[in-house]
Design an enzyme around this catalytic site. Structure first.
Site, PDB file in Angstrom:
ATOM      1  N   GLN A 120       0.873  -1.177   0.000  1.00 38.17           N
ATOM      2  CA  GLN A 120       0.000   0.000   0.000  1.00 38.17           C
ATOM      3  C   GLN A 120       0.910   1.226   0.000  1.00 38.17           C
ATOM      4  OE1 GLN A 120      -1.423  -2.130   3.186  1.00 38.17           O
ATOM      5  NE2 GLN A 120      -3.594  -1.864   2.719  1.00 38.17           N
ATOM      6  N   HIS A 131       6.296   3.888   6.260  1.00 37.38           N
ATOM      7  CA  HIS A 131       7.528   3.199   5.922  1.00 37.38           C
ATOM      8  C   HIS A 131       7.143   2.132   4.903  1.00 37.38           C
ATOM      9  CE1 HIS A 131      11.473   1.186   7.611  1.00 37.38           C
ATOM     10  NE2 HIS A 131      11.364   1.026   6.286  1.00 37.38           N
ATOM     11  N   HIS A 133       6.434  -1.013   3.065  1.00 40.18           N
ATOM     12  CA  HIS A 133       6.452  -2.404   3.503  1.00 40.18           C
ATOM     13  C   HIS A 133       5.620  -3.272   2.573  1.00 40.18           C
ATOM     14  CE1 HIS A 133       3.211  -0.365   5.769  1.00 40.18           C
ATOM     15  NE2 HIS A 133       2.545  -1.509   5.731  1.00 40.18           N
ATOM     16  N   HIS A 135       3.670  -6.840   2.233  1.00 38.83           N
ATOM     17  CA  HIS A 135       3.081  -7.987   2.921  1.00 38.83           C
ATOM     18  C   HIS A 135       3.317  -9.251   2.101  1.00 38.83           C
ATOM     19  CE1 HIS A 135       0.485  -5.653   5.788  1.00 38.83           C
ATOM     20  NE2 HIS A 135       0.568  -4.745   4.835  1.00 38.83           N
TER      21      HIS A 135
END
Length: 211
Positions: A120, A131, A133, A135
């Site tokens: 996202q 930050h 990231h 998944h």
């Protein structure tokens, strides 16, 4: 008599140096044993020993505070940057090469049959921790019904686990509000450390610095 006194002085001096050196070495070892490597996920401090299972030149793989499915992990750049566009080409390349390496190994380890890989990129896309990231979720048949509900679960993971995004009506902008660290806890640190240790064994060429 003078010679005896001189020898006695040298002996005492030698013993004192040995004792001092021994204590200094012991202190240095103690300092090293108490030191723990750490990084940051957004503003949250993550200890490598307890939470990091993978490290590359620019990226880290970390276990999840509130996993949606078994093996749900995050891959983050080492530098704290909110958007993909804020990363260098080398960092983006390293990030997704790391994802590509971690995903299949976790899929096999958790006896899964597929993967959800999601990013996202920005607050309005559902990002909560500022930050970057990625998944990674190992998936099995009928583990989440209906299947597309996993995207709702990822949205819920963001809103419940990491931050609250509220509307600032005065300025008509989204404002990120990150709760205190203690409010984020779901799994215990012991559970996360156990999983991180287990997963580190799957990546012998990408061991993080844990001390």
């Amino acid at each position: 008599m003078v010679w005896f006194t001189y020898l006695r002085f040298r002996c005492i001096h030698h013993i004192a140096r040995r004792v001092w050196s021994s204590r200094a070495l012991s202190t240095a070892k103690s300092a090293r044993s108490n030191a723990t490597a750490y990084s940051y996920f957004g503003k949250f401090k993550i200890t490598h020993r307890d939470q990091v299972f993978f490290a590359s030149k620019h990226s880290l793989g970390i276990v999840n505070l509130k996993p949606i499915v078994p093996g749900h992990v995050l891959v983050i750049p080492k530098r704290v940057k909110p958007r993909l566009k804020d990363l260098t080409t080398d960092e983006v390349t390293d990030l997704y090469l790391s994802v590509n390496k971690i995903g299949p190994i976790l899929e096999q380890h958790y006896r899964a049959t597929a993967l959800n890989i999601a990013t996202q990129d920005g607050i309005d896309a559902g990002q909560s921790v500022p930050h970057v990231h990625v998944h990674i979720l190992p998936r099995r048949p009928r583990d989440i019904e209906p299947n597309d509900k996993v995207y709702d679960e990822i949205e819920n993971w963001n809103s419940k686990s990491d931050a609250l995004v509220s509307q600032n009506k005065d300025h008509n902008t989204n404002k990120l509000q990150v709760p205190a660290d203690e409010e984020r806890r779901a799994r215990s640190m012991e559970e996360m450390a156990s999983e991180a240790s287990e997963l580190r064994g799957l990546f012998p060429e990408n061991q993080p610095d844990i001390d």
